[in-house]
Write an enzyme that holds these catalytic residues in place. Structure first.
Site, PDB file in Angstrom:
ATOM      1  N   HIS A   1      -7.204  -4.565  -1.040  1.00  0.00           N
ATOM      2  CA  HIS A   1      -6.538  -5.841  -1.134  1.00  0.00           C
ATOM      3  C   HIS A   1      -7.262  -6.561  -2.482  1.00  0.00           C
ATOM      4  CE1 HIS A   1      -6.283  -4.733   3.083  1.00  0.00           C
ATOM      5  NE2 HIS A   1      -5.021  -5.265   2.835  1.00  0.00           N
TER       6      HIS A   1
ATOM      7  N   HIS B   1       1.012  -1.234   0.024  1.00  0.00           N
ATOM      8  CA  HIS B   1      -0.078  -0.153   0.027  1.00  0.00           C
ATOM      9  C   HIS B   1       0.922   1.247   0.062  1.00  0.00           C
ATOM     10  CE1 HIS B   1      -3.183  -2.745   0.841  1.00  0.00           C
ATOM     11  NE2 HIS B   1      -2.813  -3.133   2.105  1.00  0.00           N
TER      12      HIS B   1
END
Lengths: 333, 333
Positions: free
Chosen positions: B219, B57
């Site tokens: 995700h 991320h």
């Protein structure tokens, strides 16, 4: 074509509207012809910096307009040179009586149009210095270029020459510093994937699922070699050797290492690349004293990266460190 | 799998080595267990902020360690929670005697591990406040979550609570401000493409060449709806309605608009998105007074974006504007 757009022909205009809405404290956007100027332009008595080129390389150049960097940027259509009238109007808008430096990436269309704009501006009594960027060691001539292409060093030049102009150095001195950056800067890029120009609607080139292109240009121009994907330490080695051996480096030299994403590359991979670049240069006794890591000169959604090395001296380091306040680069203020 | 990596199992470690090499002035990297702390940690008498989560991320969270934001970040493997011992060691390393705030995105693994770490830290005499982020309006429960997922508001919380801690406000007050950010922040994301976890070697999900997923998680968790690609003004409308109607907004309210790229989205498209968000909010009489545009909470190379709106008050605005100096966010210094 999967893009976050409305109509392909409106992308550049709507992105400019977005910039205008987002950053009124930093830039003003002029349309028809399209250009951006820093919010306080013209700055009286300061040499002004104007750059420009095709869109699709964001944040370059519009993201670099502001205090300590560019006074104006002229965005063309995607991967298409801006027109001389854009450049002329931008030049007139930012001239504060101390003349204007044109920073021109070495592509045939950009060079021709900036030359015309410079001539017209001089005809209106504005002193103009043109500085060419041709730092890409990958190939000598290319699809849109005679000589070497202008790539990553452009970002560093805009920052460093912008800082010199901010110190109120004279036009010719600012241009000389910009040329010194070009002399000391070398780059090379690579791509994992192609990219799609909105108006074209299909990828600029095809590339296999297990292939990469070493030495690619920022418009997808062919590079040195198409080959099978390799571990990143081998990729960095190939590219860094070409970059570092193009100008003389001695042990102990200091360098700014710029690891640039091409638009579709995640930051975690850029740090993996930076780690390899750092190890490579350590092995040669060259010391990274400044760095820039991120996607600053891009090719739409292309995945890949470029390495730019700028050999530093005290003056370049000092100018790099000077405050900058633009949409894409900001420190010290 | 096309990635700029050496071996899949080394990506996180090598990216951390890259960060350590690039930013020694800002952060120190500890390995085994892995965490990053700000270079001057522990700061005596300051409430410390620790966050963490799976890697992939970036720049979240490691890029947000530094003055005015996080004191430490704990990176797990890609899309995998860090372990309690990482969190405990980071908590101990940054505690300057004024206690530690844990900023926890609402995913089952993160919540469980941060709870264990908090208990262990308390057992060692460190006061810990845990703050949950659960701002994603897309779905109620999700693949790895009971309740709403924690997404874009995390970035804003880390900045704002970090500024409050920098002012030496007490631990409980810093935690309260962080909770206030969570109350006022709402997000939703979408994807044009999937992404590939290095260890998996194949895309997390399949998506057609003409499809997009609205309400996706960071995700690749399923969202609200898989549908044909639409013009961006329709996409923004769908998402912004869901975000803005989740908490009461009145005409004249001020908001921070955060348009976030998912990792593979070019900046030119994010500005086109921002232009649409701005028009949408103008139409509702909500005023964007602060913004953040770029790829700050990403999903590897996924193409797509998220919108986060944070309803502002004077205090939140002032804390947002406070100086920050981290690898990924920097202003005022």
């Amino acid at each position: 074509m999967k893009k976050l757009i409305n109509k392909p022909e409106d992308v550049v205009t709507e992105a400019l509207q977005g910039i205008a809405a987002a950053h009124p404290d930093l830039v003003r956007v002029h349309t028809n012809p399209n250009f951006l100027v820093r919010a306080d332009a013209p700055v009286q008595g300061k040499a002004a910096l104007v750059s420009g080129g095709g869109s699709g390389h964001e944040p370059m150049h519009g993201g670099f307009v502001g205090m300590g960097m560019l006074d104006a940027a002229c965005p063309g259509e995607v991967f298409t040179s801006p027109t001389p009238d854009q450049m002329l109007e931008a030049t007139k808008a930012v001239n504060g009586g101390a003349g204007v430096v044109h920073i021109v990436k070495n592509y045939t269309g950009d060079v021709m149009n900036f030359d015309m704009a410079a001539e017209m501006a001089r005809g209106e009594g504005i002193e103009v210095e043109s500085v060419l960027v041709d730092d890409d060691v990958a190939v000598q001539d290319s699809l849109y270029t005679a000589g070497r292409r202008g790539v990553g060093t452009t970002v560093l030049m805009e920052k460093i020459a912008g800082a010199a102009a901010e110190e109120r150095r004279a036009l010719k001195e600012v241009a000389e510093i910009a040329r010194h950056v070009n002399s000391n800067g070398r780059s090379m890029g690579m791509a994992l994937t192609s990219c799609t120009v909105p108006a074209a609607g299909k990828p600029t080139f095809e590339i296999g699922d297990d292939e990469m292109e070493i030495g690619i240009g920022i418009h997808g121009e062919p590079g040195r070699q198409r080959m099978k994907l390799k571990p990143v330490h081998e990729i960095v080695e190939m590219m860094a050797v070409a970059v570092v051996e193009d100008i003389p480096y001695a042990k102990g030299d200091e360098v700014l290492a710029f690891v640039n994403g091409m638009g579709g590359t995640p930051l975690i991979e850029l740090y993996v690349v930076y780690n390899e670049v750092n190890k490579f240069l350590e092995g040669r006794g060259v010391k990274i004293t400044r760095n820039l890591i991120g996607s600053y000169i891009t090719s739409l959604e292309m995945a890949g990266f470029s390495i730019t090395l700028l050999k530093l001296d005290d003056e370049l380091t000092k100018l790099w460190d000077a405050p900058v306040k633009t949409p894409a680069l900001r420190w010290g203020v």
